[in-house]
Design a protein around this motif. Structure first.
Motif, PDB file in Angstrom:
ATOM      1  N   PRO A 239      -4.479 -51.357  -1.036  1.00  0.00           N
ATOM      2  CA  PRO A 239      -3.832 -52.285   0.073  1.00  0.00           C
ATOM      3  C   PRO A 239      -2.400 -51.970   0.495  1.00  0.00           C
ATOM      4  CG  PRO A 239      -4.301 -53.491  -2.114  1.00  0.00           C
ATOM      5  CD  PRO A 239      -5.053 -52.374  -2.017  1.00  0.00           C
ATOM      6  N   ALA A 240      -1.905 -51.304  -0.624  1.00  0.00           N
ATOM      7  CA  ALA A 240      -0.284 -51.123  -0.491  1.00  0.00           C
ATOM      8  C   ALA A 240      -0.104 -49.617   0.345  1.00  0.00           C
ATOM      9  CB  ALA A 240       0.122 -50.878  -1.824  1.00  0.00           C
ATOM     10  N   ASN A 241      -1.282 -48.765   0.386  1.00  0.00           N
ATOM     11  CA  ASN A 241      -1.027 -47.344   1.011  1.00  0.00           C
ATOM     12  C   ASN A 241      -1.378 -47.647   2.485  1.00  0.00           C
ATOM     13  OD1 ASN A 241      -1.834 -46.835  -1.902  1.00  0.00           O
ATOM     14  ND2 ASN A 241      -0.970 -45.155  -1.210  1.00  0.00           N
ATOM     15  N   GLU A 242      -0.655 -46.715   3.288  1.00  0.00           N
ATOM     16  CA  GLU A 242      -1.508 -46.433   4.709  1.00  0.00           C
ATOM     17  C   GLU A 242      -2.561 -45.711   4.574  1.00  0.00           C
ATOM     18  OE1 GLU A 242       0.396 -44.104   8.604  1.00  0.00           O
ATOM     19  OE2 GLU A 242       1.587 -44.102   7.061  1.00  0.00           O
TER      20      GLU A 242
ATOM     21  N   HIS B 154     -13.258 -46.877   6.250  1.00  0.00           N
ATOM     22  CA  HIS B 154     -11.933 -47.414   6.244  1.00  0.00           C
ATOM     23  C   HIS B 154     -11.625 -48.821   5.832  1.00  0.00           C
ATOM     24  CE1 HIS B 154      -8.625 -48.762   8.923  1.00  0.00           C
ATOM     25  NE2 HIS B 154      -7.942 -47.652   8.403  1.00  0.00           N
ATOM     26  N   ALA B 155     -12.690 -49.575   6.063  1.00  0.00           N
ATOM     27  CA  ALA B 155     -12.664 -50.948   5.379  1.00  0.00           C
ATOM     28  C   ALA B 155     -12.595 -51.196   3.941  1.00  0.00           C
ATOM     29  CB  ALA B 155     -13.841 -51.746   5.632  1.00  0.00           C
ATOM     30  N   THR B 156     -13.418 -49.971   3.403  1.00  0.00           N
ATOM     31  CA  THR B 156     -13.321 -49.966   1.800  1.00  0.00           C
ATOM     32  C   THR B 156     -11.893 -49.420   1.533  1.00  0.00           C
ATOM     33  OG1 THR B 156     -15.483 -49.436   1.721  1.00  0.00           O
ATOM     34  CG2 THR B 156     -14.288 -48.673  -0.092  1.00  0.00           C
ATOM     35  N   ALA B 157     -11.230 -48.429   1.859  1.00  0.00           N
ATOM     36  CA  ALA B 157     -10.112 -47.777   1.836  1.00  0.00           C
ATOM     37  C   ALA B 157      -9.071 -48.818   1.727  1.00  0.00           C
ATOM     38  CB  ALA B 157      -9.663 -46.864   2.664  1.00  0.00           C
TER      39      ALA B 157
END
Length: 203
Positions: free
Chosen positions: A64-67, A56-59
């Motif tokens: 950063p602009a996506n949910e 989740h941290a990587t995602a």
């Protein structure tokens, strides 16, 4: 129908660096891991991530602009009583040796089976066929991604470790076109399948 799915391994973690097995346990990203999770050129319509913290941290760093939509189906293999132990201390364990040398003969005791990991990863990617988005990013884990890739190529379990695992931040791109999944070198859908390739897997 044509869909592009780019699946990433999470960035390096503290336990990765220390040679400690994580499975369903977790440790934070290292500075290198954060760098591996740099913003991508790929522009997904939707981002899915394992619900484990490192993925989740990587995602969040990558997109950063996506949910970020989390799903437990994308978790790493549950390694049971091996979790939290150093790899060097497990090398005397015959069952662990079977796991890393002859995966087709591995019998889980407290662990999840490789077949179970494969089934849940396949179920997840198959579910994407019926969703409206056509450009999809997934952040998952090394063994889970290898299980998925192996299955989509119809390879026997004995080949699971051939070539090693993706390293932190590396990815494989799959395309669903003409009613089948393929590994592709780009996210472009075409009338033929000439852009297939063998992805680079490093230990």
């Amino acid at each position: 129908m044509c869909k592009t799915v780019k699946i990433f391994r999470h960035g390096e973690t503290v336990w990765n660096k220390a040679g400690i097995l994580q499975g369903w346990l977790d440790s934070p990203l290292t500075e290198r891991g954060k760098q591996q999770a740099a913003v991508q050129n790929f522009l997904p319509e939707v981002v899915y991530s394992s619900d484990l913290g490192r993925a989740h941290a990587t995602a969040k760093l990558m997109f950063p602009a996506n949910e970020i939509h989390t799903d437990a189906s994308l978790r790493e293999i549950n390694l049971g009583n091996w979790q939290g132990k150093t790899i060097s201390n497990l090398l005397h364990d015959r069952n662990y040796q079977t796991y890393i040398q002859r995966p087709e003969r591995f019998t889980a005791t407290t662990q999840e089976t490789l077949q179970q990991v494969t089934a849940r990863m396949l179920d997840f990617i198959q579910s994407l066929i019926h969703r409206p988005e056509n450009n999809i990013a997934i952040i998952s884990h090394g063994v889970a991604i290898s299980c998925l890739n192996n299955a989509l190529q119809n390879k026997p379990l004995s080949t699971l470790w051939d070539g090693g695992l993706l390293t932190g931040g590396q990815s494989i791109t799959f395309r669903y076109d003409k009613n089948e999944w393929q590994i592709v070198s780009s996210g472009t859908c075409s009338k033929d399948h000439s852009d297939q390739y063998v992805y680079n897997r490093e230990i």
